[in-house]
Design an enzyme around this catalytic site. Structure first.
Site, PDB file in Angstrom:
ATOM      1  N   LYS A   1       0.970  -1.478  -0.185  1.00 48.31           N
ATOM      2  CA  LYS A   1       0.178  -0.328   0.201  1.00 48.31           C
ATOM      3  C   LYS A   1       1.138   0.623   0.110  1.00 48.31           C
ATOM      4  CE  LYS A   1      -3.852   2.700   0.303  1.00 48.31           C
ATOM      5  NZ  LYS A   1      -4.037   4.069   0.834  1.00 48.31           N
TER       6      LYS A   1
ATOM      7  N   GLU B   1       0.792   6.746  -6.958  1.00 47.64           N
ATOM      8  CA  GLU B   1      -0.117   7.242  -7.168  1.00 47.64           C
ATOM      9  C   GLU B   1       0.332   9.029  -7.091  1.00 47.64           C
ATOM     10  OE1 GLU B   1      -2.960   9.297  -3.671  1.00 47.64           O
ATOM     11  OE2 GLU B   1      -4.051   7.506  -4.232  1.00 47.64           O
TER      12      GLU B   1
END
Length: 304
Positions: free
Chosen positions: A173, A180
């Site tokens: 993550k 991102e």
């Protein structure tokens, strides 16, 4: 299955709602009572204390934490560990640093408790679209929480995966969020260049809509950019101040530790820092140096 949900912020509450819609028995607890009252109206079982939460679940208990990373998560794990029994399972679904998750797994194992770290992506849309879940832990622990994972994900067999041992879920993550940062920065720069080409009078919302279908740069982030531009074409209602959750920093630090070049993610993180400066001393220094060595014109500050 039955599951406890601790932390009823926007994401935690919506995850509880998705679990309820999937037919699970969900016991909810929160430091402030308001969200618990709201979720009780929607069908969840309210617990007004951590002890009441533990008592409301049958062993082996599964409790999912959605609380801020760092000390709040540390404190919550300590409090719940004192109330649980060997074989019970804690899932950390927040954005914890993966090294903290390794520490949590070791601490809980010393008490006979199980631990799963679930990197969770999906934001406010997860309730309807499903959450992307990157899961770390041993196989038996993941199997215990699997019914909830299959409900929370976009589908029972997609959007989630057991990626490795404890810590691996939050590590993946972390990298997800670093990527991102880079994607968001690329979109932001591209749209700014188009906006600067004033003679073309480009409709940026129209461009975003064109790119959304068939383009190699189409993505969910582009969908969100189109939605933002539709409602506010010049983005005049918001300031260009961009926060960071910490995971971008952790990704860059990990790249440095592993001698892995990550210039895009690193620069994307640094650009977020730039966004928070009302005035850049570094930019002033650049202008002053150009003036000193080449006599280049400088723009004088007001009042000088």
């Amino acid at each position: 299955m039955e599951i406890g949900m601790v932390g009823l912020g926007r994401m935690g509450a919506n995850m509880a709602r998705r679990l309820l819609a999937g037919g699970h028995r969900v016991v909810v607890a929160n430091r402030s009572p308001g969200p618990v009252e709201e979720m009780a109206i929607e069908g969840a079982v309210p617990a007004w204390s951590w002890n009441e939460l533990a008592q409301a679940l049958r062993p082996p208990r599964v409790i999912w934490l959605m609380v801020p990373a760092g000390k709040p998560t540390d404190d919550m794990i300590d409090e719940l560990a004192a109330l649980l029994e060997p074989g019970d399972l804690l899932v950390d679904g927040g954005n914890s640093f993966y090294k903290d998750s390794l520490r949590h797994a070791e601490f809980l194992a010393s008490r006979g408790l199980r631990f799963v770290d679930a990197g969770t992506s999906g934001g406010i849309w997860g309730r309807t679209e499903g959450y992307s879940l990157m899961v770390g832990g041993n196989a038996d622990s993941v199997a215990l929480v699997r019914p909830a994972l299959e409900t929370l994900a976009p589908g029972p067999d997609k959007g989630w995966g057991h990626v490795g041992p404890a810590g691996a879920g939050h590590f993946v993550k972390m990298i997800h969020n670093g990527i991102e940062y880079g994607l968001m920065q690329a979109y932001a720069e591209g749209f700014e260049i188009m906006r600067a080409k004033e003679e073309f009078s480009l409709d940026l919302h129209q461009v975003a809509e064109v790119w959304r279908y068939g383009s190699v740069v189409r993505s969910w982030l582009l969908d969100l950019a189109a939605a933002a531009l539709e409602g506010d074409p010049g983005l005049s209602s918001i300031e260009g101040w961009v926060a960071d959750s910490g995971e971008g920093r952790w990704t860059v630090a990990e790249a440095i530790d592993r001698d892995v070049p990550a210039p895009v993610i690193t620069l994307a993180l640094l650009m977020r820092f730039v966004s928070r400066q009302d005035e850049s001393f570094a930019a002033k220094m650049l202008a002053a140096l150009r003036n000193q060595f080449g006599g280049h014109e400088v723009k004088k500050a007001e009042g000088s």
